[in-house]
Scaffold this active site. Structure first.
Site, PDB file in Angstrom:
ATOM      1  N   GLU A   1      68.826   0.751  29.498  1.00 20.68           N
ATOM      2  CA  GLU A   1      70.243   0.419  29.670  1.00 20.68           C
ATOM      3  C   GLU A   1      70.695  -0.652  28.672  1.00 20.68           C
ATOM      4  O   GLU A   1      70.625  -1.846  28.950  1.00 20.68           O
ATOM      5  CB  GLU A   1      70.525  -0.069  31.095  1.00 20.68           C
ATOM      6  CG  GLU A   1      71.995  -0.392  31.325  1.00 20.68           C
ATOM      7  CD  GLU A   1      72.304  -0.830  32.752  1.00 20.68           C
ATOM      8  OE1 GLU A   1      73.461  -1.198  33.013  1.00 20.68           O
ATOM      9  OE2 GLU A   1      71.396  -0.822  33.596  1.00 20.68           O
TER      10      GLU A   1
ATOM     11  N   LYS B   1      71.047   4.874  29.836  1.00 23.36           N
ATOM     12  CA  LYS B   1      72.172   4.430  30.657  1.00 23.36           C
ATOM     13  C   LYS B   1      73.039   3.495  29.813  1.00 23.36           C
ATOM     14  O   LYS B   1      72.855   2.282  29.816  1.00 23.36           O
ATOM     15  CB  LYS B   1      71.681   3.713  31.919  1.00 23.36           C
ATOM     16  CG  LYS B   1      72.829   3.233  32.807  1.00 23.36           C
ATOM     17  CD  LYS B   1      72.335   2.617  34.102  1.00 23.36           C
ATOM     18  CE  LYS B   1      73.516   2.076  34.904  1.00 23.36           C
ATOM     19  NZ  LYS B   1      73.117   1.551  36.220  1.00 23.36           N
TER      20      LYS B   1
END
Length: 343
Positions: free
Chosen positions: A178, A220
């Site tokens: 992420e 992500k």
């Protein structure tokens, strides 16, 4: 040596048509702030009750394939004594775990952050596996400013993300990588696109250096948006076009799914923007487009619940509706008027 087949089995469970991932992994300061906003003191029992309410909602398995949990939640139980990860498994949802330890100032890089938590990660993962976790998440953040993010921050955070992913895969966990370019700031959408592209380019270069199995990870990222203080409001079509333009340039075909974060968008904005990308998506794109939202899925339910047990059923209906609408956006079937439909 990594067990590729084990990773791919987890990927298959996580990347299902029409489903996405709930991020229920807020740190103690973050969940405390959100509970305080609805008048609830952030005790361990309050956090357990709230997350038990979410994870025990009947029907979420139709829309969610995985849930990222906070370390505290992984060891908690529902009112009837069921371990919270087991509540998910009963609905066919894979439990995951946030493994980073938050951010700190990056030395020699004013305004930039670095994420901590690599120390003893292997040992922690062994314990998380025993508690039922099968995938992990690590978040690095990049703030846009006149001199930020610096090249040092981009490269240092990419290295940390890759090191985390390597440890996770070696221990049998699918890593969610992420890299979040924050919505904070007065930058325009083009500046966000430039920074997002530079960040992702560095991340994938680092992942290659560390020999990450790209087929055994999830990305992500943020959507490409103007800063929240810019005074600009991009339409879902503009967000979709700008975001996919960047991702076509830098995300390898081997990555199975891009699960976007909501990053401060309202539930309606995050849903509409994902829907626009799903509709725009050329079927020759190699990766799935999905979601891994936190507040954009939880916010209506938390507002309704507000710490009162008598509101639990209504809160669960609101949460299930938000999951349903977001899953519709993942398929490119969301319509704004669906917001007014009964729960």
């Amino acid at each position: 040596m990594i067990d590729e087949q084990q990773l791919l089995r987890t990927i298959e469970a996580l990347v299902q048509p029409g489903k996405g991932i709930l991020a229920a992994d807020e740190s103690l300061p973050t969940i405390s702030k959100r509970l305080k906003a609805v008048g609830v003191e952030s005790t361990e029992e309050a956090r357990r009750a709230y997350r038990s309410l979410l994870l025990g909602t009947a029907g979420i398995g139709d829309y969610l394939s995985g849930v990222i949990l906070f370390e505290e939640t992984l060891g908690q139980r529902s009112d009837d004594g069921t371990p919270l990860p087991e509540l998910l498994q009963r609905q066919g949802i894979v439990p995951g775990i946030k493994v980073d330890k938050g951010t700190a100032d990056l030395a020699q890089a004013p305004g930039d952050k670095i994420t901590r938590g690599l120390d003893w990660l292997e040992d922690r993962l062994a314990g998380y596996r025993e508690q039922g976790a099968r995938f992990t998440k690590w978040r690095d953040v990049y703030r846009i400013g006149p001199d930020n993010p610096s090249r040092l921050a981009i490269e240092a955070n990419a290295e940390v993300l890759a090191r985390y992913a390597a440890v996770a895969q070696e221990q049998g966990f699918v890593p969610i990588v992420e890299p979040e370019v924050l919505l904070d700031g007065d930058h325009d959408i083009q500046r966000c696109a430039e920074v997002t592209e530079a960040v992702l380019q560095a991340v994938f270069e680092a992942l290659h250096r560390h020999r990450i199995l790209l087929e055994g990870m999830l990305l992500k990222p943020n959507m490409v948006l103007p800063g929240k203080d810019s005074g600009q409001q991009a339409s879902p079509q503009q967000v979709a076009e700008a975001t996919l333009r960047v991702f076509r340039r830098v995300v390898p075909a081997a990555v199975p799914s891009i699960n976007f974060l909501s990053g401060g968008q309202t539930p309606e904005q995050a849903t509409a923007n994902l829907d626009a990308m799903s509709r725009l998506r050329d079927r020759t794109h190699p990766w799935e487009l999905s979601f891994s939202y936190a507040r954009a899925l939880q916010h209506p339910a938390m507002d309704i619940w507000a710490g009162r047990p008598e509101n639990a059923a209504a809160a669960q209906r609101a949460f299930l509706k938000r999951c349903r609408l977001t899953a519709a956006a993942r398929r490119g079937e969301y319509r704004p008027e669906m917001e007014n439909e009964a729960d």
